[in-house]
Write a protein that holds these residues in place. Structure first.
Motif, PDB file in Angstrom:
ATOM      1  N   LEU A  80       0.831  -1.206   0.000  1.00 40.80           N
ATOM      2  CA  LEU A  80       0.000   0.000   0.000  1.00 40.80           C
ATOM      3  C   LEU A  80       0.863   1.252   0.000  1.00 40.80           C
ATOM      4  O   LEU A  80       0.590   2.209  -0.720  1.00 40.80           O
ATOM      5  CB  LEU A  80      -0.923  -0.023   1.223  1.00 40.80           C
ATOM      6  CG  LEU A  80      -2.006   1.031   1.270  1.00 40.80           C
ATOM      7  CD1 LEU A  80      -2.953   0.917   0.093  1.00 40.80           C
ATOM      8  CD2 LEU A  80      -2.777   0.914   2.590  1.00 40.80           C
ATOM      9  N   GLY A  81       1.914   1.260   0.803  1.00 42.84           N
ATOM     10  CA  GLY A  81       2.792   2.423   0.841  1.00 42.84           C
ATOM     11  C   GLY A  81       3.429   2.697  -0.514  1.00 42.84           C
ATOM     12  O   GLY A  81       3.467   3.836  -0.975  1.00 42.84           O
ATOM     13  N   ARG A 103       2.278   2.018  -3.343  1.00 46.76           N
ATOM     14  CA  ARG A 103       1.276   2.538  -4.260  1.00 46.76           C
ATOM     15  C   ARG A 103       1.147   4.054  -4.146  1.00 46.76           C
ATOM     16  O   ARG A 103       0.720   4.731  -5.061  1.00 46.76           O
ATOM     17  CB  ARG A 103      -0.076   1.891  -3.934  1.00 46.76           C
ATOM     18  CG  ARG A 103      -0.747   1.252  -5.140  1.00 46.76           C
ATOM     19  CD  ARG A 103      -2.157   0.839  -4.795  1.00 46.76           C
ATOM     20  NE  ARG A 103      -2.194  -0.347  -3.956  1.00 46.76           N
ATOM     21  CZ  ARG A 103      -3.295  -0.747  -3.306  1.00 46.76           C
ATOM     22  NH1 ARG A 103      -4.401  -0.052  -3.390  1.00 46.76           N
ATOM     23  NH2 ARG A 103      -3.273  -1.825  -2.565  1.00 46.76           N
ATOM     24  N   TYR A 104       1.476   4.581  -2.963  1.00 40.58           N
ATOM     25  CA  TYR A 104       1.339   6.021  -2.739  1.00 40.58           C
ATOM     26  C   TYR A 104       2.694   6.707  -2.631  1.00 40.58           C
ATOM     27  O   TYR A 104       2.827   7.762  -2.013  1.00 40.58           O
ATOM     28  CB  TYR A 104       0.478   6.273  -1.507  1.00 40.58           C
ATOM     29  CG  TYR A 104      -0.919   5.725  -1.695  1.00 40.58           C
ATOM     30  CD1 TYR A 104      -1.787   6.314  -2.609  1.00 40.58           C
ATOM     31  CD2 TYR A 104      -1.329   4.587  -1.014  1.00 40.58           C
ATOM     32  CE1 TYR A 104      -3.045   5.793  -2.823  1.00 40.58           C
ATOM     33  CE2 TYR A 104      -2.596   4.060  -1.217  1.00 40.58           C
ATOM     34  CZ  TYR A 104      -3.439   4.669  -2.130  1.00 40.58           C
ATOM     35  OH  TYR A 104      -4.683   4.146  -2.346  1.00 40.58           O
ATOM     36  N   TRP A 128       6.807   4.189   5.061  1.00 45.10           N
ATOM     37  CA  TRP A 128       5.480   3.610   5.278  1.00 45.10           C
ATOM     38  C   TRP A 128       5.388   2.964   6.654  1.00 45.10           C
ATOM     39  O   TRP A 128       4.408   3.134   7.376  1.00 45.10           O
ATOM     40  CB  TRP A 128       5.157   2.610   4.169  1.00 45.10           C
ATOM     41  CG  TRP A 128       3.783   2.050   4.231  1.00 45.10           C
ATOM     42  CD1 TRP A 128       3.435   0.745   4.396  1.00 45.10           C
ATOM     43  CD2 TRP A 128       2.542   2.770   4.140  1.00 45.10           C
ATOM     44  NE1 TRP A 128       2.069   0.601   4.416  1.00 45.10           N
ATOM     45  CE2 TRP A 128       1.504   1.828   4.256  1.00 45.10           C
ATOM     46  CE3 TRP A 128       2.216   4.127   3.982  1.00 45.10           C
ATOM     47  CZ2 TRP A 128       0.147   2.190   4.206  1.00 45.10           C
ATOM     48  CZ3 TRP A 128       0.871   4.489   3.936  1.00 45.10           C
ATOM     49  CH2 TRP A 128      -0.129   3.529   4.044  1.00 45.10           C
ATOM     50  N   ARG A 136       2.851   4.200   9.450  1.00 46.00           N
ATOM     51  CA  ARG A 136       1.899   3.241  10.001  1.00 46.00           C
ATOM     52  C   ARG A 136       1.988   3.249  11.513  1.00 46.00           C
ATOM     53  O   ARG A 136       0.990   3.220  12.219  1.00 46.00           O
ATOM     54  CB  ARG A 136       2.227   1.827   9.521  1.00 46.00           C
ATOM     55  CG  ARG A 136       1.806   1.530   8.115  1.00 46.00           C
ATOM     56  CD  ARG A 136       2.250   0.133   7.762  1.00 46.00           C
ATOM     57  NE  ARG A 136       1.624  -0.845   8.620  1.00 46.00           N
ATOM     58  CZ  ARG A 136       0.472  -1.434   8.343  1.00 46.00           C
ATOM     59  NH1 ARG A 136      -0.154  -1.151   7.246  1.00 46.00           N
ATOM     60  NH2 ARG A 136      -0.051  -2.304   9.161  1.00 46.00           N
ATOM     61  N   GLY A 188      -9.035   7.174   8.008  1.00 39.63           N
ATOM     62  CA  GLY A 188      -7.894   8.080   7.894  1.00 39.63           C
ATOM     63  C   GLY A 188      -7.723   9.049   9.046  1.00 39.63           C
ATOM     64  O   GLY A 188      -6.903   9.964   8.943  1.00 39.63           O
ATOM     65  N   TYR A 219      -4.184  10.687  10.450  1.00 35.68           N
ATOM     66  CA  TYR A 219      -3.124  10.658   9.439  1.00 35.68           C
ATOM     67  C   TYR A 219      -2.546  12.049   9.277  1.00 35.68           C
ATOM     68  O   TYR A 219      -3.281  13.020   9.072  1.00 35.68           O
ATOM     69  CB  TYR A 219      -3.680  10.162   8.104  1.00 35.68           C
ATOM     70  CG  TYR A 219      -2.645  10.120   7.013  1.00 35.68           C
ATOM     71  CD1 TYR A 219      -1.664   9.147   7.013  1.00 35.68           C
ATOM     72  CD2 TYR A 219      -2.646  11.073   6.010  1.00 35.68           C
ATOM     73  CE1 TYR A 219      -0.695   9.114   6.023  1.00 35.68           C
ATOM     74  CE2 TYR A 219      -1.686  11.049   5.013  1.00 35.68           C
ATOM     75  CZ  TYR A 219      -0.714  10.072   5.023  1.00 35.68           C
ATOM     76  OH  TYR A 219       0.238  10.056   4.045  1.00 35.68           O
ATOM     77  N   ASP A 264       1.413  14.399  -1.449  1.00 36.48           N
ATOM     78  CA  ASP A 264       1.014  13.237  -0.654  1.00 36.48           C
ATOM     79  C   ASP A 264      -0.135  12.532  -1.367  1.00 36.48           C
ATOM     80  O   ASP A 264      -1.297  12.908  -1.225  1.00 36.48           O
ATOM     81  CB  ASP A 264       0.613  13.674   0.758  1.00 36.48           C
ATOM     82  CG  ASP A 264       0.401  12.471   1.676  1.00 36.48           C
ATOM     83  OD1 ASP A 264       0.048  11.386   1.154  1.00 36.48           O
ATOM     84  OD2 ASP A 264       0.578  12.607   2.892  1.00 36.48           O
ATOM     85  N   TYR A 298      -1.298   9.668  -0.870  1.00 37.36           N
ATOM     86  CA  TYR A 298      -2.208   8.935   0.006  1.00 37.36           C
ATOM     87  C   TYR A 298      -3.273   9.860   0.591  1.00 37.36           C
ATOM     88  O   TYR A 298      -4.444   9.495   0.695  1.00 37.36           O
ATOM     89  CB  TYR A 298      -1.441   8.226   1.130  1.00 37.36           C
ATOM     90  CG  TYR A 298      -2.362   7.322   1.910  1.00 37.36           C
ATOM     91  CD1 TYR A 298      -2.906   6.187   1.306  1.00 37.36           C
ATOM     92  CD2 TYR A 298      -2.731   7.619   3.215  1.00 37.36           C
ATOM     93  CE1 TYR A 298      -3.787   5.370   1.985  1.00 37.36           C
ATOM     94  CE2 TYR A 298      -3.610   6.797   3.900  1.00 37.36           C
ATOM     95  CZ  TYR A 298      -4.131   5.676   3.281  1.00 37.36           C
ATOM     96  OH  TYR A 298      -5.012   4.879   3.954  1.00 37.36           O
ATOM     97  N   HIS A 330      -5.848  10.355  -1.953  1.00 34.70           N
ATOM     98  CA  HIS A 330      -6.702   9.171  -2.001  1.00 34.70           C
ATOM     99  C   HIS A 330      -7.734   9.201  -0.869  1.00 34.70           C
ATOM    100  O   HIS A 330      -8.923   8.938  -1.086  1.00 34.70           O
ATOM    101  CB  HIS A 330      -5.837   7.909  -1.893  1.00 34.70           C
ATOM    102  CG  HIS A 330      -6.614   6.663  -1.642  1.00 34.70           C
ATOM    103  ND1 HIS A 330      -7.224   5.951  -2.653  1.00 34.70           N
ATOM    104  CD2 HIS A 330      -6.925   6.008  -0.481  1.00 34.70           C
ATOM    105  CE1 HIS A 330      -7.854   4.912  -2.136  1.00 34.70           C
ATOM    106  NE2 HIS A 330      -7.681   4.922  -0.820  1.00 34.70           N
TER     107      HIS A 330
END
Ligand SMILES: [Fe+2]
Length: 317
Positions: free
Chosen positions: A98-99, A101-102, A109, A113, A179, A182, A189, A191, A194
């Motif tokens: 996932l990290g 991907r962003y 990541w 997290r 989220g 975050y 950014d 993410y 998203h």
């Protein structure tokens, strides 16, 4: 019907005092009969998470077993490792995917997290108006050590509060939002973008009544819940911290050490869980396959259902 099936063969061995039972005498690859399904349902209601050792299911058998207990949901946004032919199965082959991907590398990541988004304990898809009723997670490959999952019993956590506090929280509601907490990176950014484009939030009762057992559940977690409604900021913060600490006290939890082939089947209404935050390097990746069963809109002690805030529509995945 294969040998060893039937309710009489189902063994239920509790793992901890208040949550978790290992099930023996059931081969999940065989279609369970009605009596076996009933026995497992009863065990799930009582123990909240069931562990099945050494099953080695394939995707079709995993789904067929899940269907005996509810309707698997087909999640639109699944990781790239998920099997195309089974939209109800989500596969995690690298929790760091996932990290990537962003646009974040492994270290960033992991760090984010740990400190922001994934504060850990959660129920699956809890910001939805209708969070899944149950999850069936199967391990294909796990590291030799250090990839345990923990669950907490929210009915026991509620029961463990003092009577005056139970009475107070019974009437409250909280906002659950994807989220929360975050903290955006400096600069671009992806993410955050998203998250903003896929906002999901609901107002859930702080104490949820279990639709099957009638138990009251302390419906909190640190992943989705940022504030309790109708309280001041000064009141909400400390109360939420208190309730979060209560929910995951060790006596309400169980910890499971995975082996390849194992299956964990949990009541996603009555529990929260904690996935491992760090995976030791090694030659055994963590490959997990998840099926979730459709759930209903939660209802509070006052009989009132949860309310959608944004991005939530019952039944739409
Ligand atoms: Fe989860």
């Amino acid at each position: 019907m294969g040998q060893g099936t039937g309710a009489a063969a189902v063994g239920v061995r509790p793992v901890a005092a208040r949550i978790g039972a290992e099930i023996t005498g059931v081969d999940l690859a065989q279609e369970p009969d009605a009596a076996t399904v009933a026995a497992l349902r009863a065990a799930l209601l009582r123990w909240k998470v069931l562990f099945f050792r050494g099953q080695h299911l394939d995707h079709a058998a995993h789904l067929a077993f899940a269907r005996r207990f509810g309707e698997p949901v087909a999640v639109r946004a699944r990781g790239s490792y998920s099997p195309g032919e089974h939209p109800e199965i989500e596969t995690t082959a690298d929790r760091l995917e996932l990290g990537g991907r962003y646009g974040m590398d492994r270290d960033e990541w992991l760090e984010r997290r740990r400190h922001t988004l994934l504060r850990g304990w959660h129920c699956d898809h809890g910001a939805r108006i209708d969070p899944p009723a149950a999850t069936l997670l199967r391990a294909e490959s796990v590291p030799a050590y250090g990839a345990d999952t923990c669950w907490a019993n929210l009915a026991a956590a509620y029961e463990g509060l003092s009577a005056p506090l139970r009475g107070f929280v019974d009437g409250l509601r909280a906002e659950h939002r994807l989220g929360v907490g975050y903290q955006p990176r400096a600069g671009e950014d992806a993410y955050l973008r998203h998250l903003l484009e896929h906002q999901t939030a609901s107002r859930h009762p702080l104490v949820r009544v279990h639709p099957e057992s009638g138990e009251r559940l302390l419906f909190v977690n640190g992943y989705y819940v940022e504030r309790i409604l109708d309280l001041t900021r000064a009141e909400s913060g400390p109360l939420l911290e208190l309730l979060l600490a209560q929910a995951v006290r060790p006596e309400y939890t169980v910890r499971f050490r995975w082996e390849p082939g194992d299956v964990a089947f949990w009541d996603n209404r009555a529990t929260i869980h904690l996935a491992p935050s760090e995976l030791p390097a090694g030659d055994r990746p963590r490959i997990m396959h998840r099926v979730m069963l459709a759930g209903e809109v939660p209802v509070g002690v006052d009989g009132k259902p949860s309310e959608p805030v944004t991005g939530t529509e019952a039944g739409r995945w």
